[in-house]
Design a protein around this motif. Structure first.
Motif, PDB file in Angstrom:
ATOM      1  N   SER A 181       1.000  -1.257  -0.286  1.00 33.66           N
ATOM      2  CA  SER A 181      -0.426  -0.539   0.123  1.00 33.66           C
ATOM      3  C   SER A 181       0.804   1.367  -0.007  1.00 33.66           C
ATOM      4  N   GLU A 182       0.479   2.516  -0.685  1.00 35.98           N
ATOM      5  CA  GLU A 182       1.117   3.286  -0.405  1.00 35.98           C
ATOM      6  C   GLU A 182      -0.075   4.630  -0.065  1.00 35.98           C
ATOM      7  N   HIS A 183       0.753   5.958   0.085  1.00 37.16           N
ATOM      8  CA  HIS A 183       0.417   6.384   0.488  1.00 37.16           C
ATOM      9  C   HIS A 183       1.274   8.312   0.327  1.00 37.16           C
ATOM     10  N   ILE A 184       0.382   9.062   0.614  1.00 34.45           N
ATOM     11  CA  ILE A 184       1.030  11.067  -0.176  1.00 34.45           C
ATOM     12  C   ILE A 184       0.909  11.331   1.106  1.00 34.45           C
ATOM     13  N   VAL A 185       2.585  12.348   1.161  1.00 37.49           N
ATOM     14  CA  VAL A 185       2.780  12.560   2.283  1.00 37.49           C
ATOM     15  C   VAL A 185       3.311  14.214   1.817  1.00 37.49           C
ATOM     16  N   ASP A 186       2.489  15.637   1.686  1.00 35.21           N
ATOM     17  CA  ASP A 186       2.315  16.647   1.226  1.00 35.21           C
ATOM     18  C   ASP A 186       3.246  17.157   0.256  1.00 35.21           C
ATOM     19  N   GLY A 187       2.247  15.529  -1.055  1.00 36.74           N
ATOM     20  CA  GLY A 187       2.625  15.614  -2.295  1.00 36.74           C
ATOM     21  C   GLY A 187       3.272  14.722  -2.792  1.00 36.74           C
ATOM     22  N   CYS A 188       4.572  13.845  -1.841  1.00 37.76           N
ATOM     23  CA  CYS A 188       5.380  12.965  -1.991  1.00 37.76           C
ATOM     24  C   CYS A 188       4.959  11.811  -1.634  1.00 37.76           C
ATOM     25  N   ARG A 189       4.977  10.916  -3.191  1.00 41.57           N
ATOM     26  CA  ARG A 189       4.275   9.322  -2.663  1.00 41.57           C
ATOM     27  C   ARG A 189       5.056   8.819  -1.829  1.00 41.57           C
ATOM     28  N   VAL A 190       4.408   7.708  -0.876  1.00 44.27           N
ATOM     29  CA  VAL A 190       5.285   7.055   0.098  1.00 44.27           C
ATOM     30  C   VAL A 190       5.355   5.951  -0.524  1.00 44.27           C
ATOM     31  N   LEU A 191       5.810   4.549  -0.124  1.00 41.67           N
ATOM     32  CA  LEU A 191       5.991   3.324  -0.964  1.00 41.67           C
ATOM     33  C   LEU A 191       6.579   2.664  -0.238  1.00 41.67           C
ATOM     34  N   GLY A 192       6.121   0.820   0.134  1.00 39.52           N
ATOM     35  CA  GLY A 192       6.906   0.094   0.490  1.00 39.52           C
ATOM     36  C   GLY A 192       7.276  -0.354  -0.222  1.00 39.52           C
ATOM     37  N   ARG A 193       8.616  -1.506   0.730  1.00 40.35           N
ATOM     38  CA  ARG A 193       9.680  -2.493  -0.267  1.00 40.35           C
ATOM     39  C   ARG A 193       9.692  -3.762   0.304  1.00 40.35           C
ATOM     40  N   TYR A 194       9.950  -4.301  -0.126  1.00 42.79           N
ATOM     41  CA  TYR A 194       9.824  -6.103   1.051  1.00 42.79           C
ATOM     42  C   TYR A 194      11.550  -5.900  -0.055  1.00 42.79           C
ATOM     43  N   VAL A 195      12.276  -6.481   1.399  1.00 39.16           N
ATOM     44  CA  VAL A 195      13.786  -6.786   1.504  1.00 39.16           C
ATOM     45  C   VAL A 195      14.361  -7.769   1.485  1.00 39.16           C
ATOM     46  N   VAL A 196      15.546  -7.918   0.047  1.00 35.67           N
ATOM     47  CA  VAL A 196      16.067  -9.371  -0.216  1.00 35.67           C
ATOM     48  C   VAL A 196      17.380  -9.433   0.723  1.00 35.67           C
ATOM     49  N   GLN A 197      17.657 -10.376   1.676  1.00 26.17           N
ATOM     50  CA  GLN A 197      18.790 -11.133   1.792  1.00 26.17           C
ATOM     51  C   GLN A 197      19.691 -12.081   1.583  1.00 26.17           C
ATOM     52  N   ARG A 198      21.109 -12.143   1.480  1.00 24.36           N
ATOM     53  CA  ARG A 198      21.792 -13.134   0.955  1.00 24.36           C
ATOM     54  C   ARG A 198      21.221 -14.544   1.519  1.00 24.36           C
ATOM     55  N   GLY A 199      20.801 -15.599   0.947  1.00 24.59           N
ATOM     56  CA  GLY A 199      20.259 -16.609   1.225  1.00 24.59           C
ATOM     57  C   GLY A 199      18.380 -17.132   1.361  1.00 24.59           C
ATOM     58  N   MET A 200      17.827 -15.493   1.200  1.00 29.54           N
ATOM     59  CA  MET A 200      16.602 -15.804   1.290  1.00 29.54           C
ATOM     60  C   MET A 200      16.312 -16.579  -0.392  1.00 29.54           C
ATOM     61  N   GLY A 201      15.567 -17.399  -0.359  1.00 32.96           N
ATOM     62  CA  GLY A 201      15.725 -18.110  -1.982  1.00 32.96           C
ATOM     63  C   GLY A 201      15.011 -17.313  -3.485  1.00 32.96           C
ATOM     64  N   PRO A 202      15.252 -17.754  -4.596  1.00 31.90           N
ATOM     65  CA  PRO A 202      15.091 -17.079  -5.901  1.00 31.90           C
ATOM     66  C   PRO A 202      13.216 -16.786  -5.363  1.00 31.90           C
ATOM     67  N   GLU A 203      12.810 -17.658  -5.098  1.00 29.75           N
ATOM     68  CA  GLU A 203      11.683 -17.593  -4.834  1.00 29.75           C
ATOM     69  C   GLU A 203      10.303 -16.772  -3.820  1.00 29.75           C
ATOM     70  N   TRP A 204      11.819 -16.155  -2.767  1.00 28.90           N
ATOM     71  CA  TRP A 204      10.854 -14.739  -2.106  1.00 28.90           C
ATOM     72  C   TRP A 204      10.988 -13.888  -2.747  1.00 28.90           C
ATOM     73  N   SER A 205      11.839 -13.669  -3.772  1.00 28.42           N
ATOM     74  CA  SER A 205      12.310 -12.357  -4.704  1.00 28.42           C
ATOM     75  C   SER A 205      10.852 -12.535  -5.386  1.00 28.42           C
ATOM     76  N   ALA A 206      10.017 -14.200  -6.326  1.00 33.93           N
ATOM     77  CA  ALA A 206       9.449 -14.159  -7.006  1.00 33.93           C
ATOM     78  C   ALA A 206       8.245 -13.815  -6.562  1.00 33.93           C
ATOM     79  N   GLY A 207       7.867 -14.477  -4.942  1.00 30.77           N
ATOM     80  CA  GLY A 207       6.723 -14.461  -4.204  1.00 30.77           C
ATOM     81  C   GLY A 207       5.989 -12.845  -4.106  1.00 30.77           C
TER      82      GLY A 207
END
Ligand SMILES: [Zn+2]
Length: 248
Positions: A181-207
């Motif tokens: 989900s995203e929201h707007i703060v003073d005209g700036c669009r704020v978006l989340g992200r899913y973090v990928v760390q070493r050792g997380m399988g490719p299926e995580w990113s793909a998921g």
């Protein structure tokens, strides 16, 4: 259809983690080996079909230019590279020419603050604004057009951090909160992200990229634990994060 954003850092060769980006075990766990990253890209391609996905890369390590951009281009993709401008030209980091080249090749270059403060949400307002403004203006001078994207260093997001970014001319700000989900703060669009760390399988990113519920849910759960620790105190959060990541 909503675009989901996935957060990476550096991509290294043969386990040489100190070759790109910030040094130390805390930073290293976010760095992927080249072969591992290639498997992630392949899995994402198979998973997303027509779903838009944003692949973002924090810190401005030299691997963005030496390795990542070319790998993305083989898939016909472009990345969002968030650069810590005080580190431009230092060993392990992008230099001015490399930033210009990434932009010329169609990648998005954005700010990851000027100095990468340890706790972005805790610094005084004036400094917060100048962290965003100085880095944004420097990058704009390098690429020759306005720079309006940024990501929050260290995941230390607050509404004030977004207001400061908006005041400095940032129009899209990525956090480290695992949400679509995203929201707007003073005209700036704020978006989340899913973090990928070493050792997380490719299926995580793909998921994450394909918007599958289970990996997103698990990461959101981990995030909530981290947020609870963060509320207690910034310092404790940094130690709690170490502990949680060791178990994860
Ligand atoms: Zn960072």
């Amino acid at each position: 259809m909503k675009a989901l954003a996935v957060m990476y850092h550096d991509v290294v060769e043969n386990g040489n983690y100190s070759a790109s980006g910030f040094p130390g075990p805390g930073a290293d766990r976010y760095k992927l080996d080249r072969l591992e990253f290639a498997r992630h890209l392949q899995a994402i391609r198979e998973a997303i079909r027509n779903q838009p996905v944003l692949l973002t890369f924090d810190d401005g390590g030299v691997s963005a230019h030496e390795r990542i951009a070319g790998m993305l281009e083989e898939f016909g993709w472009r990345g969002h590279f968030f650069v810590t401008t005080d580190f431009l030209g230092l060993p392990g980091f992008l230099d001015v020419e490399q930033v210009r080249d990434l932009d010329r090749r169609g990648h998005v270059v954005g700010s990851h603050s000027a100095s990468h403060p340890a706790r972005m949400s805790q610094i005084p307002w004036e400094r917060m604004v100048s962290e965003w403004r100085d880095s944004r203006e420097y990058l704009a001078k390098i690429v020759g057009h306005p720079v309006e994207f940024a990501s929050v260093p260290g995941g230390f997001y607050s509404r004030k951090v977004a207001r400061a970014a908006a005041q400095a001319g940032i129009r899209t700000l990525f956090t480290s909160e695992p949400t679509a989900s995203e929201h707007i703060v003073d005209g700036c669009r704020v978006l989340g992200r899913y973090v990928v760390q070493r050792g997380m399988g490719p299926e995580w990113s793909a998921g994450f990229a394909a918007g599958r519920v289970l990996p997103r849910f698990r990461q959101a759960l981990l995030w909530k634990t981290k947020q609870a620790a963060k509320v207690v105190s910034g310092g404790l959060y940094l130690r709690a994060r170490e502990a949680i990541l060791k178990k994860a």
